[in-house]
Write a protein that holds these residues in place. Sequence first.
Motif: not given
Lengths: 792, 228
Positions: A248-260
């Motif tokens: 769950l923690k990793t999933i939440n972290e991934i949601k904070g990542v984005s692409i520019f």
Amino acid sequence: MFKLNLKIALRNLWRNLGITAINIGGLAIALAAFILVAMYFTFETSFDQTNPNYENIYVVGRIEPDFKTNYTSPPLAKVIKQNFPEVENAGITKINRSWELAIKNGKKAIFTKNILQADYNAAKILDINPIGGLIKPSGDVERLTYLNVENIKTLFPDKKDNKPEMVSYGSASSGITGTIAGAIINNEHSNFSFDGVSIGNEIGKGETYGYNNYNTFIQVKPGTDVANLQEKITNLYRAELLKGETDLKTINEIKGVSIFLDPLANQHLKPKAGNDTPYKILISLSVLGFLILVIACINFTNLSIAQATKRAKEVGIKKVMGAYRLQLTTQFLTEIFIQCLVATVMAMVFAESALPYFNNLFQVNLTLWHADNNLFWQLPLVLCLITIIAGIYPALVLSGFKPALVLKGNFSTSKQSSWLRNGLLVFQFSIAVIFIIGLFIINSQLKYMRSEDLGFTANQVVYVKNISYFNDPAKFKTIREKLLKIPGVKSATVATDVPDGSGNGANGYTFEGQQKSLDFVDVDFDYFETLNIKLKDGRFFSPKFSTDTANAAVINESAVAKYGMKNPIGKTIRGCETDYKIVGIAKDFKAQGFESTILPTIYTIKNPCGNAKTQIMLKIEESKMADALAALKAKWSQINPKDGEDFRYEFLDDLYGKLFKKQEQLQSAFFAAALLTIFIAILGLFAFAKYITNGRIKEIAVRKILGASDIQIFKLINSSFFMMVLAANVISWPVAYILTKKWLETFAYRIDLPVLPFISSALITILLTVLTVSIQAKKAVKANPVDALKYE
Amino acid sequence: MIELKNIEKYYSSKGIKHYVLRHVTTTIKQGEFVSIMGPSGAGKSTLLNILGMLEEPTYGTYEFMEEDVTRLNERKRIELYRNHIGFVFQAYHLIDEMTVYENIEAPLLYKKVGGAERASRIADLLDRFNMVAKKDLFPNQLSGGQQQLVGIARALAAQPSIILADEPTGNLQSAQAEEIMQLFQKLNKEDGITIIQVTHSEKNAQYGSRILNIADGVVKDDITLTAV
């Protein structure tokens, strides 16, 4: 008509030859500065513009919670291309700048620092064209390696054709050979400048989303909605990362990542992931160039105003003889145009002669005379522009004078135009004052940067380039022993990074339940001793403690502060699946220069997630430096056989000094600009004071007859100029204060804004003004009053 | 040729009107040689400036060649300067950067007279004023009288129908002044050019055919002289 006007203009200029020369000369110098700046601006803003798809190429980068980066992983490009039809092509590149690779043909050797690895798609996107054309490598394994034309020349001086050649890599004993497929012309005017390229069908095969060591480029179809695409790629990237993820923690972290998506056009000056100092410097340079030009133009206007009384009569006469206002406007503009034209030609000569210094300072290779130089359309435009700026007053105001007024005989323009004239003078001096203050403050900051305690000593440290790995301390131990035998070598160490301002790796570390990102540097024994870094608490690494090579860590003060640690010695910090015991705290030192704050950093000997330890540093006694370097060179192949027979080094202080390069450029540019503006403003003042005193000769004569002393008259003439310069200072101080404060704020470590530059600039400008005006006034003061009063 | 009706000129300051000219009504016919006389500050120069359209009257109408020119735009006015009016000034007002020849040529250039015609007219004028040898000199190389001759030649170059002269001999010695006045008389008699001059000198006024005496902005006398 035109011919007559031309004749009159020339006679007019000839009559005031001295002042004309000053005016044209000043303008020429300003224009020369402008030409250089314009060329530099064009150069800096046109990187990669030769790429036919320039407008449609974007760099794909990642936004992590606490940083932005252009480093991405190989699979990303593939999924982007598969999923989005608006993406025409996507490719990846990789560059390794951390070590030099020797490429040899017999005795002839070159050392390549940046071989650009690119897949075929990236090569196509980035317009990488080897001589003979871009060839698609066959299969998965083949790499087509091309070297720069210069490198090929060094390795194969007699080569005429473009056929592949065999070379050997690394030390002569390594026995590694390879094929060079041909030559490629390296475009220096590109973000992708290289010693050579290596093109494969696919690179980074098998590497997953964790391997963020690549740059991803996409080429979109013209007219693509980039913001929308960016969002779609972000969603895609998250979905890809989430595949098979359950924690769950990793999933939440991934949601904070984005692409520019960052346009190729931004890469050179203001990449989204990186700093925009070059852009800011370029902009300030352009403003400097433009201001200098404006100041020179003001000289023209001021002189026109000073001459207005005389020219007004001409206007009046011509009008009653039947001249339209427009004809007079044209005449004045023609006059000024001729002067500007002469100035432009002179400016080209000045610019040409200043170009070598300029190129040297900014490390570019600009030339004036090439066919596609933008100057060929910029310069005529600027010529017209300055003609208008300089000629606007005579063209609009002078030509509008009423003949009835000017022909009465006692007409004087001084009253009505003095506010404009004085205003312009004040403006000129304000700019000059700002430049002087700026220069002083840049000087103090650079002086501070050169003299301030860095927290480590780069002096006498030699950085040795090396290509063999020493991640295992036991392997370096033998090398160290050999090195220390050389007289003068006091200590030797190896690490992943040297403190030269380049970035370190970063990773997440957990201390007492808090996870934070720390920079990591993997070191060997004697790292802190070689660099003379101070200990704050605990101890540094030592071979006496056998656990040091396993799980000991030294952190710096900033790291302590980041976690808010209390008594961290002996406590555990966890990162990369390893529990490290904190054995010491190092005092902060400025490894990154003065612009960024000292980064919280962890130093370990063993780091499974770390990089290759290849950077050897030696502390050598100053007095034995030359001998020690000679000995190292001679014995290098015995000391470090894997690296080969070529001993290559740099002094760490030189390397660190490069961090100041940009600021030193700014300093030089400011120095030149301050000098030029004050020079041009003084030139203008000189001519202007002459007119003013000439106009007051009668007044001076009358005053002398009434009993005024020479000193009193000097005072009288100087007082108005003195007030104007004072006003200029008062106006420009707040402006300079704000600007220099902003500039200083770009430094994490900076001086307090000093008062002295403000006072000095006032003193300098006042002194120069009084001097200039007095030189002019002297003639009027010394003249016999009878001569002045004889007329009329 | 010239019709002035009830011309007034005043400056207001702090609500008080300071009159320079009051109720000036007069007619000047083609071929007249009028001298405007009066003490300093009487409004002579202002009247001449109004006649020359260099100033506008505050009130009243001014007709020049049957056309109301009281308020004329700059372009139309300059058209009149080019074709009908020549100015002569007390301070000569030659352009210092131009030679004698170029000074005379300038109005012709503005009038767009062709090159050959220009050359012949200037040659004619230089010849008439005995200045051929001086044509390449600059104004500051000439005596005052010679400069004023150039000034008159310049005014004549465009072949005007009227010459307005503001104290044309004010800066000259009497011998030179006499020469200029004789020239004016000749131009008036032989070429039929209307001349209006402002002068202080009773003697100079005698060369003309009519004297307008002004005092405090009002025309006191209008004397027609009989030919000497």
